[in-house]
Design a protein around this motif. Structure first.
Motif, PDB file in Angstrom:
ATOM      1  N   PHE A 197     -14.802  -8.435   0.491  1.00  0.00           N
ATOM      2  CA  PHE A 197     -15.028  -7.013   0.753  1.00  0.00           C
ATOM      3  C   PHE A 197     -14.243  -6.174  -0.261  1.00  0.00           C
ATOM      4  N   PRO A 198     -14.757  -6.076  -1.508  1.00  0.00           N
ATOM      5  CA  PRO A 198     -14.038  -5.317  -2.533  1.00  0.00           C
ATOM      6  C   PRO A 198     -13.983  -3.822  -2.231  1.00  0.00           C
ATOM      7  N   LEU A 199     -12.795  -3.267  -2.329  1.00  0.00           N
ATOM      8  CA  LEU A 199     -12.603  -1.831  -2.155  1.00  0.00           C
ATOM      9  C   LEU A 199     -12.630  -1.115  -3.503  1.00  0.00           C
ATOM     10  N   VAL A 200     -12.179  -1.819  -4.536  1.00  0.00           N
ATOM     11  CA  VAL A 200     -12.203  -1.308  -5.905  1.00  0.00           C
ATOM     12  C   VAL A 200     -12.672  -2.458  -6.793  1.00  0.00           C
ATOM     13  N   THR A 201     -13.607  -2.179  -7.668  1.00  0.00           N
ATOM     14  CA  THR A 201     -14.107  -3.170  -8.622  1.00  0.00           C
ATOM     15  C   THR A 201     -13.932  -2.609 -10.027  1.00  0.00           C
ATOM     16  N   VAL A 202     -13.373  -3.437 -10.914  1.00  0.00           N
ATOM     17  CA  VAL A 202     -13.159  -3.036 -12.299  1.00  0.00           C
ATOM     18  C   VAL A 202     -13.669  -4.153 -13.205  1.00  0.00           C
ATOM     19  N   GLU A 203     -14.504  -3.775 -14.166  1.00  0.00           N
ATOM     20  CA  GLU A 203     -14.946  -4.735 -15.176  1.00  0.00           C
ATOM     21  C   GLU A 203     -15.034  -3.999 -16.510  1.00  0.00           C
ATOM     22  N   TYR A 204     -14.035  -4.231 -17.338  1.00  0.00           N
ATOM     23  CA  TYR A 204     -13.883  -3.502 -18.588  1.00  0.00           C
ATOM     24  C   TYR A 204     -15.107  -3.625 -19.493  1.00  0.00           C
ATOM     25  N   SER A 205     -15.625  -4.833 -19.679  1.00  0.00           N
ATOM     26  CA  SER A 205     -16.713  -5.056 -20.641  1.00  0.00           C
ATOM     27  C   SER A 205     -17.999  -4.329 -20.258  1.00  0.00           C
ATOM     28  N   LYS A 206     -18.174  -4.073 -18.961  1.00  0.00           N
ATOM     29  CA  LYS A 206     -19.373  -3.362 -18.491  1.00  0.00           C
ATOM     30  C   LYS A 206     -19.072  -1.907 -18.142  1.00  0.00           C
ATOM     31  N   PRO A 262       0.799  -1.227   0.000  1.00  0.00           N
ATOM     32  CA  PRO A 262       0.000   0.000   0.000  1.00  0.00           C
ATOM     33  C   PRO A 262       0.834   1.282   0.000  1.00  0.00           C
ATOM     34  N   LYS A 263       2.016   1.257   0.620  1.00  0.00           N
ATOM     35  CA  LYS A 263       2.827   2.476   0.680  1.00  0.00           C
ATOM     36  C   LYS A 263       3.297   2.929  -0.707  1.00  0.00           C
ATOM     37  N   GLU A 264       3.258   2.018  -1.698  1.00  0.00           N
ATOM     38  CA  GLU A 264       3.640   2.392  -3.063  1.00  0.00           C
ATOM     39  C   GLU A 264       2.540   3.184  -3.767  1.00  0.00           C
ATOM     40  N   ILE A 265       1.334   3.122  -3.243  1.00  0.00           N
ATOM     41  CA  ILE A 265       0.206   3.842  -3.853  1.00  0.00           C
ATOM     42  C   ILE A 265      -0.051   5.071  -2.978  1.00  0.00           C
ATOM     43  N   ASN A 266       0.788   6.078  -3.168  1.00  0.00           N
ATOM     44  CA  ASN A 266       0.781   7.248  -2.289  1.00  0.00           C
ATOM     45  C   ASN A 266       0.343   8.525  -2.990  1.00  0.00           C
ATOM     46  N   SER A 267      -0.280   8.364  -4.172  1.00  0.00           N
ATOM     47  CA  SER A 267      -0.741   9.535  -4.916  1.00  0.00           C
ATOM     48  C   SER A 267      -1.851   9.110  -5.871  1.00  0.00           C
ATOM     49  N   GLU A 268      -2.592  10.095  -6.318  1.00  0.00           N
ATOM     50  CA  GLU A 268      -3.637   9.823  -7.301  1.00  0.00           C
ATOM     51  C   GLU A 268      -3.031   9.246  -8.575  1.00  0.00           C
ATOM     52  N   ASN A 269      -1.866   9.733  -8.958  1.00  0.00           N
ATOM     53  CA  ASN A 269      -1.189   9.242 -10.147  1.00  0.00           C
ATOM     54  C   ASN A 269      -0.879   7.745 -10.034  1.00  0.00           C
ATOM     55  N   ASN A 270      -0.357   7.313  -8.882  1.00  0.00           N
ATOM     56  CA  ASN A 270      -0.058   5.891  -8.699  1.00  0.00           C
ATOM     57  C   ASN A 270      -1.334   5.060  -8.636  1.00  0.00           C
ATOM     58  N   PHE A 271      -2.380   5.615  -8.031  1.00  0.00           N
ATOM     59  CA  PHE A 271      -3.666   4.922  -8.013  1.00  0.00           C
ATOM     60  C   PHE A 271      -4.183   4.730  -9.436  1.00  0.00           C
ATOM     61  N   GLU A 272      -4.054   5.745 -10.267  1.00  0.00           N
ATOM     62  CA  GLU A 272      -4.498   5.642 -11.665  1.00  0.00           C
ATOM     63  C   GLU A 272      -3.713   4.569 -12.415  1.00  0.00           C
ATOM     64  N   LYS A 273      -2.434   4.382 -12.078  1.00  0.00           N
ATOM     65  CA  LYS A 273      -1.632   3.320 -12.701  1.00  0.00           C
ATOM     66  C   LYS A 273      -2.174   1.945 -12.321  1.00  0.00           C
ATOM     67  N   VAL A 274      -2.560   1.787 -11.064  1.00  0.00           N
ATOM     68  CA  VAL A 274      -3.141   0.515 -10.617  1.00  0.00           C
ATOM     69  C   VAL A 274      -4.476   0.280 -11.314  1.00  0.00           C
ATOM     70  N   LEU A 275      -5.308   1.323 -11.374  1.00  0.00           N
ATOM     71  CA  LEU A 275      -6.600   1.192 -12.068  1.00  0.00           C
ATOM     72  C   LEU A 275      -6.396   0.838 -13.538  1.00  0.00           C
ATOM     73  N   SER A 276      -5.439   1.451 -14.167  1.00  0.00           N
ATOM     74  CA  SER A 276      -5.163   1.171 -15.573  1.00  0.00           C
ATOM     75  C   SER A 276      -4.733  -0.288 -15.752  1.00  0.00           C
ATOM     76  N   PHE A 277      -3.879  -0.764 -14.871  1.00  0.00           N
ATOM     77  CA  PHE A 277      -3.457  -2.164 -14.911  1.00  0.00           C
ATOM     78  C   PHE A 277      -4.662  -3.086 -14.733  1.00  0.00           C
ATOM     79  N   MET A 278      -5.486  -2.811 -13.743  1.00  0.00           N
ATOM     80  CA  MET A 278      -6.666  -3.639 -13.502  1.00  0.00           C
ATOM     81  C   MET A 278      -7.596  -3.628 -14.711  1.00  0.00           C
ATOM     82  N   ASN A 279      -7.795  -2.473 -15.282  1.00  0.00           N
ATOM     83  CA  ASN A 279      -8.678  -2.338 -16.440  1.00  0.00           C
ATOM     84  C   ASN A 279      -8.139  -3.146 -17.629  1.00  0.00           C
TER      85      ASN A 279
END
Length: 166
Positions: free
Chosen positions: A141-150, A104-121
């Motif tokens: 207990f999902p904190l973030v859910t990503v489903e590209y097709s929907k 979690p300490k690696e995700i310390n900014s909105e920019n890094n969060f967007e990189k994780v979201l992009s990877f998940m997507n």
């Protein structure tokens, strides 16, 4: 998608545990697609946990064999996916579920969060599966859910999480 970092940074507050990303209901073909994608698109670290090093490709045949090994005698390998200053690890625990983890300490900014979201997507797109980001071992207990097709990208705010915990 633009997120309000102030509302979601609580997800990555270091607490001594990792954050997991799960892809459920997968099979060997999904693993093969994932490994090919990683080999073609990412800088990777690979090897036994104590000897992980940067490589140009990970061994698809070995990893598929590892997933289907019933002897328990094969040496476990870890893959680290390097995305700038973030490392997303994956382990080969079971055929029917892909699990990644992040410090979690690696995700310390909105920019890094967007990189994780992009990877998940992107993983959701290539596998045509839903991905969830959770606390360590908290698959229900999902904190973030990503489903590209929907076109789903849902991020739980702390306020929303407190409502669910009640």
């Amino acid at each position: 998608m633009k997120n309000n970092w102030e509302e979601i940074k609580w997800i990555f507050e270091p607490d001594g545990t990792l954050r997991d990303i799960y892809v459920q209901n997968v099979n060997i073909e999904d693993w093969k697609i994932l490994i090919d994608y990683l080999n073609e698109n990412h800088i990777l670290k690979y090897g036994p946990y104590h000897e992980i090093k940067i490589v140009s490709r990970i061994e698809k045949d070995y990893l598929i064999q590892l997933l289907t090994d019933v002897t328990g005698e094969m040496e476990l390998k870890t893959v680290g996916i390097i995305i700038d200053d973030i490392i997303i690890n994956t382990h080969f625990f079971t055929v029917n579920e892909i699990e990644f983890d992040i410090e979690p300490k690696e995700i310390n900014s909105e920019n890094n969060f967007e990189k994780v979201l992009s990877f998940m997507n992107e993983i959701s797109r290539i596998l045509n599966k839903q991905l969830i980001l959770t606390g360590e071992n908290q698959i229900n207990f999902p904190l973030v859910t990503v489903e590209y097709s929907k076109k789903i990208i849902k991020v739980l705010t702390k306020k929303d999480a407190k409502k669910l915990w009640r």
